[in-house]
Design a protein around this motif. Structure first.
Motif, PDB file in Angstrom:
ATOM      1  N   LEU A 153       0.822  -1.200   0.000  1.00 23.77           N
ATOM      2  CA  LEU A 153       0.000   0.000   0.000  1.00 23.77           C
ATOM      3  C   LEU A 153       0.862   1.259   0.000  1.00 23.77           C
ATOM      4  CD1 LEU A 153      -2.946   1.040   0.141  1.00 23.77           C
ATOM      5  CD2 LEU A 153      -2.732   1.023   2.633  1.00 23.77           C
ATOM      6  N   ALA A 154       1.972   1.226   0.750  1.00 24.86           N
ATOM      7  CA  ALA A 154       2.874   2.376   0.849  1.00 24.86           C
ATOM      8  C   ALA A 154       3.891   2.416  -0.293  1.00 24.86           C
ATOM      9  CB  ALA A 154       3.603   2.353   2.189  1.00 24.86           C
ATOM     10  N   GLN A 155       3.809   1.451  -1.220  1.00 21.28           N
ATOM     11  CA  GLN A 155       4.696   1.356  -2.382  1.00 21.28           C
ATOM     12  C   GLN A 155       6.158   1.163  -1.982  1.00 21.28           C
ATOM     13  OE1 GLN A 155       3.549   3.827  -5.860  1.00 21.28           O
ATOM     14  NE2 GLN A 155       2.227   4.965  -4.434  1.00 21.28           N
ATOM     15  N   MET A 156       6.372   0.539  -0.840  1.00 17.07           N
ATOM     16  CA  MET A 156       7.733   0.210  -0.398  1.00 17.07           C
ATOM     17  C   MET A 156       8.026  -1.225  -0.819  1.00 17.07           C
ATOM     18  SD  MET A 156       8.054   2.106   3.272  1.00 17.07           S
ATOM     19  CE  MET A 156       7.705   3.864   3.426  1.00 17.07           C
ATOM     20  N   TYR A 157       8.200  -1.407  -2.110  1.00 16.93           N
ATOM     21  CA  TYR A 157       8.278  -2.739  -2.694  1.00 16.93           C
ATOM     22  C   TYR A 157       9.556  -3.502  -2.335  1.00 16.93           C
ATOM     23  CZ  TYR A 157       4.397  -0.744  -5.341  1.00 16.93           C
ATOM     24  OH  TYR A 157       3.208  -0.145  -5.692  1.00 16.93           O
ATOM     25  N   PRO A 158      10.729  -2.869  -2.267  1.00 23.30           N
ATOM     26  CA  PRO A 158      11.903  -3.627  -1.842  1.00 23.30           C
ATOM     27  C   PRO A 158      11.740  -4.192  -0.432  1.00 23.30           C
ATOM     28  CG  PRO A 158      12.573  -1.594  -2.898  1.00 23.30           C
ATOM     29  CD  PRO A 158      11.091  -1.508  -2.712  1.00 23.30           C
ATOM     30  N   HIS A 159      11.103  -3.404   0.454  1.00 26.90           N
ATOM     31  CA  HIS A 159      10.908  -3.891   1.815  1.00 26.90           C
ATOM     32  C   HIS A 159       9.899  -5.035   1.838  1.00 26.90           C
ATOM     33  CE1 HIS A 159      11.532  -3.597   6.095  1.00 26.90           C
ATOM     34  NE2 HIS A 159      10.222  -3.629   6.292  1.00 26.90           N
ATOM     35  N   ALA A 160       8.854  -4.949   1.014  1.00 28.86           N
ATOM     36  CA  ALA A 160       7.897  -6.053   0.915  1.00 28.86           C
ATOM     37  C   ALA A 160       8.600  -7.325   0.467  1.00 28.86           C
ATOM     38  CB  ALA A 160       6.782  -5.692  -0.071  1.00 28.86           C
ATOM     39  N   SER A 161       9.495  -7.192  -0.513  1.00 29.06           N
ATOM     40  CA  SER A 161      10.252  -8.346  -0.996  1.00 29.06           C
ATOM     41  C   SER A 161      11.159  -8.900   0.104  1.00 29.06           C
ATOM     42  CB  SER A 161      11.082  -7.950  -2.215  1.00 29.06           C
ATOM     43  OG  SER A 161      11.826  -9.047  -2.694  1.00 29.06           O
ATOM     44  N   ALA A 162      11.791  -8.001   0.870  1.00 30.98           N
ATOM     45  CA  ALA A 162      12.673  -8.439   1.955  1.00 30.98           C
ATOM     46  C   ALA A 162      11.892  -9.180   3.039  1.00 30.98           C
ATOM     47  CB  ALA A 162      13.396  -7.237   2.556  1.00 30.98           C
ATOM     48  N   VAL A 163      10.693  -8.704   3.359  1.00 28.26           N
ATOM     49  CA  VAL A 163       9.847  -9.378   4.355  1.00 28.26           C
ATOM     50  C   VAL A 163       9.478 -10.776   3.871  1.00 28.26           C
ATOM     51  CG1 VAL A 163       7.571  -9.357   5.447  1.00 28.26           C
ATOM     52  CG2 VAL A 163       8.934  -7.270   5.395  1.00 28.26           C
ATOM     53  N   ILE A 164       9.107 -10.884   2.600  1.00 28.95           N
ATOM     54  CA  ILE A 164       8.744 -12.190   2.032  1.00 28.95           C
ATOM     55  C   ILE A 164       9.931 -13.144   2.091  1.00 28.95           C
ATOM     56  CG2 ILE A 164       8.056 -13.367  -0.101  1.00 28.95           C
ATOM     57  CD1 ILE A 164       6.511 -10.743  -0.803  1.00 28.95           C
ATOM     58  N   GLN A 165      11.121 -12.639   1.760  1.00 25.95           N
ATOM     59  CA  GLN A 165      12.320 -13.478   1.781  1.00 25.95           C
ATOM     60  C   GLN A 165      12.693 -13.912   3.194  1.00 25.95           C
ATOM     61  OE1 GLN A 165      14.143 -14.614  -0.794  1.00 25.95           O
ATOM     62  NE2 GLN A 165      12.926 -13.618  -2.378  1.00 25.95           N
ATOM     63  N   SER A 166      12.295 -13.126   4.202  1.00 28.07           N
ATOM     64  CA  SER A 166      12.664 -13.436   5.588  1.00 28.07           C
ATOM     65  C   SER A 166      11.786 -14.507   6.217  1.00 28.07           C
ATOM     66  CB  SER A 166      12.590 -12.161   6.439  1.00 28.07           C
ATOM     67  OG  SER A 166      11.241 -11.797   6.701  1.00 28.07           O
ATOM     68  N   LEU A 167      10.673 -14.851   5.570  1.00 30.93           N
ATOM     69  CA  LEU A 167       9.764 -15.839   6.138  1.00 30.93           C
ATOM     70  C   LEU A 167      10.420 -17.212   6.203  1.00 30.93           C
ATOM     71  CD1 LEU A 167       6.456 -14.837   4.286  1.00 30.93           C
ATOM     72  CD2 LEU A 167       7.131 -14.252   6.618  1.00 30.93           C
ATOM     73  N   VAL A 168      10.136 -17.931   7.266  1.00 29.91           N
ATOM     74  CA  VAL A 168      10.701 -19.275   7.439  1.00 29.91           C
ATOM     75  C   VAL A 168       9.572 -20.301   7.398  1.00 29.91           C
ATOM     76  CG1 VAL A 168      12.631 -18.416   8.797  1.00 29.91           C
ATOM     77  CG2 VAL A 168      10.557 -19.125   9.972  1.00 29.91           C
ATOM     78  N   GLU A 169       9.951 -21.556   7.488  1.00 36.22           N
ATOM     79  CA  GLU A 169       8.990 -22.651   7.331  1.00 36.22           C
ATOM     80  C   GLU A 169       7.803 -22.535   8.294  1.00 36.22           C
ATOM     81  OE1 GLU A 169       8.931 -27.524   7.856  1.00 36.22           O
ATOM     82  OE2 GLU A 169      10.832 -26.442   7.815  1.00 36.22           O
ATOM     83  N   GLU A 170       8.085 -22.172   9.558  1.00 32.86           N
ATOM     84  CA  GLU A 170       7.018 -22.115  10.560  1.00 32.86           C
ATOM     85  C   GLU A 170       5.998 -21.019  10.276  1.00 32.86           C
ATOM     86  OE1 GLU A 170      10.180 -22.290  11.163  1.00 32.86           O
ATOM     87  OE2 GLU A 170      10.659 -23.806  12.674  1.00 32.86           O
ATOM     88  N   ASP A 171       6.415 -19.974   9.537  1.00 32.45           N
ATOM     89  CA  ASP A 171       5.501 -18.865   9.247  1.00 32.45           C
ATOM     90  C   ASP A 171       4.429 -19.250   8.235  1.00 32.45           C
ATOM     91  OD1 ASP A 171       6.935 -17.156  10.932  1.00 32.45           O
ATOM     92  OD2 ASP A 171       8.310 -16.597   9.331  1.00 32.45           O
ATOM     93  N   ILE A 172       4.758 -20.191   7.359  1.00 33.45           N
ATOM     94  CA  ILE A 172       3.857 -20.516   6.240  1.00 33.45           C
ATOM     95  C   ILE A 172       2.953 -21.674   6.659  1.00 33.45           C
ATOM     96  CG2 ILE A 172       3.736 -21.076   3.783  1.00 33.45           C
ATOM     97  CD1 ILE A 172       6.653 -20.000   3.617  1.00 33.45           C
ATOM     98  N   ASN A 173       1.905 -21.339   7.390  1.00 36.56           N
ATOM     99  CA  ASN A 173       0.948 -22.330   7.854  1.00 36.56           C
ATOM    100  C   ASN A 173      -0.414 -22.059   7.211  1.00 36.56           C
ATOM    101  OD1 ASN A 173       0.006 -20.062   9.272  1.00 36.56           O
ATOM    102  ND2 ASN A 173       1.266 -20.592  11.050  1.00 36.56           N
TER     103      ASN A 173
END
Length: 342
Positions: A153-173
């Motif tokens: 929403l804030a158009q901070m796309y690199p940070h959105a990508s970094a957050v997605i990359q930081s997710l680990v196995e336990e987060d994806i439930n």
């Protein structure tokens, strides 16, 4: 009215759970009048969060109606800042996650919050927008999908990508995938029309493209959300790619090129040193998000351990009636031996 506030405030709060929408709306009108005083405004929001914490069904049934109405009657930004401040220090992590997801959905869909959305879209060029983004960030970090939505929403796309990359196995439930499904469907609504139009310039919005492909890779291939997002990404034109930008985006770390605290966002090639994004410490924000998510993972493991222990105890209790005491067993054996064979 304020003279009798101590006597009627609890009754007014309980009336928010009334079965009639009309009653709830009238009570909210009274609350809004009382909340014009700063002290009573904070008190109202605190009591409201407490009620939602105690009664989750109230949040599910009335949460959207109550919050939207308060945002309409009072200043929406003020309401969201106060809610965010309370949830930032919320001890009940599970409730904080549920509440943030509800607030995020209201933020992305409600007409009463259109001004907040406009302000957040200007976060990179407007100090007020950046300040609001920062005010929401800590509490929104309780939900990975909420923080990704906020970044888009804030158009901070690199940070959105970094957050997605930081997710680990336990987060994806399952809960995460349900929230991701909702976000993918929201990306197809008019609210995110600006984002879809930005995909016409993939060379300029490389980080947006990478963030969306990151979400695609997290989805099960047979899901409806996967097909929706895949279809959208297939329509992205192949022209206007800048080789250097694409190479940097594919390198993986959005913060490696410009240092630890400053990056150039998508679509902002000509920003000068005096602009807002130079004051944003993206690395620190990412660390804050990861720290909060670690707390949620520890809580989930603790809850799973407790459930396992409870199941083991229940299993032992179920088996106990079938077990004979040692002394009785010995006497039974001794009597049977005296009878002789057969």
């Amino acid at each position: 009215v304020l003279c009798f506030l101590n006597d009627i405030f609890d009754t007014l709060l309980k009336a928010l759970a009334d079965s009639s929408d009309e009653v709830v709306l009238l009570v909210l009108d009274i609350h809004a009048c009382i909340a014009q005083d700063p002290q009573h405004f904070s008190q109202l929001v605190v009591f409201l969060v407490q009620n939602f914490r105690i009664d989750h069904s109230l949040l599910e049934r009335r949460g959207a109606l109550i919050i939207r109405r308060l945002c309409d009657l009072l200043d929406a930004e003020r309401v969201y800042r106060e809610l965010s401040s309370i949830l930032e220090g919320e001890a009940d992590l599970e409730f904080a996650c549920i509440m943030v997801q509800a607030l995020n959905l209201i933020l992305l869909t409600s007409s009463e919050l259109s001004e907040i959305r406009k302000l957040l879209k200007q976060s990179l060029a407007n100090a007020a927008g950046k300040d609001l983004f920062v005010a929401l960030y800590a509490s929104w970090s309780h939900s990975p999908m909420a923080i990704i939505s906020l970044c888009l929403l804030a158009q901070m796309y690199p940070h959105a990508s970094a957050v997605i990359q930081s997710l680990v196995e336990e987060d994806i439930n399952v809960k995460f995938l349900v929230q991701l499904d909702k976000l993918i469907r929201l990306l197809e609504t008019p609210i995110f029309a600006y984002l879809r139009l930005q995909l016409l310039e993939p060379g300029r919005y490389v980080w947006l493209l990478k963030a969306l492909y990151g979400l695609l890779m997290l989805l099960p291939q047979q899901s409806a959300a996967f097909k929706i997002l895949q279809t959208r990404l297939k329509t992205v034109p192949s022209y206007s790619f800048n080789g250097d930008q694409l190479k940097h985006a594919l390198s993986g770390n959005p913060y490696s090129h410009h240092g630890a605290s400053q990056i150039t966002e998508d679509g902002n090639k000509n920003l000068n040193n005096g602009n807002v994004q130079n004051d944003i410490n993206f690395t620190s924000w990412l660390e804050q998000f990861e720290q909060i998510q670690r707390q949620h993972r520890l809580l989930a493991k603790s809850q799973a351990q407790s459930r396992n222990n409870s199941l083991l105890k229940d299993g032992q209790k179920a088996e106990e009636p079938l077990q004979l005491p040692t002394s009785n067993t010995n006497r039974a054996v001794s009597r049977s031996s005296k009878r002789g064979p057969g």
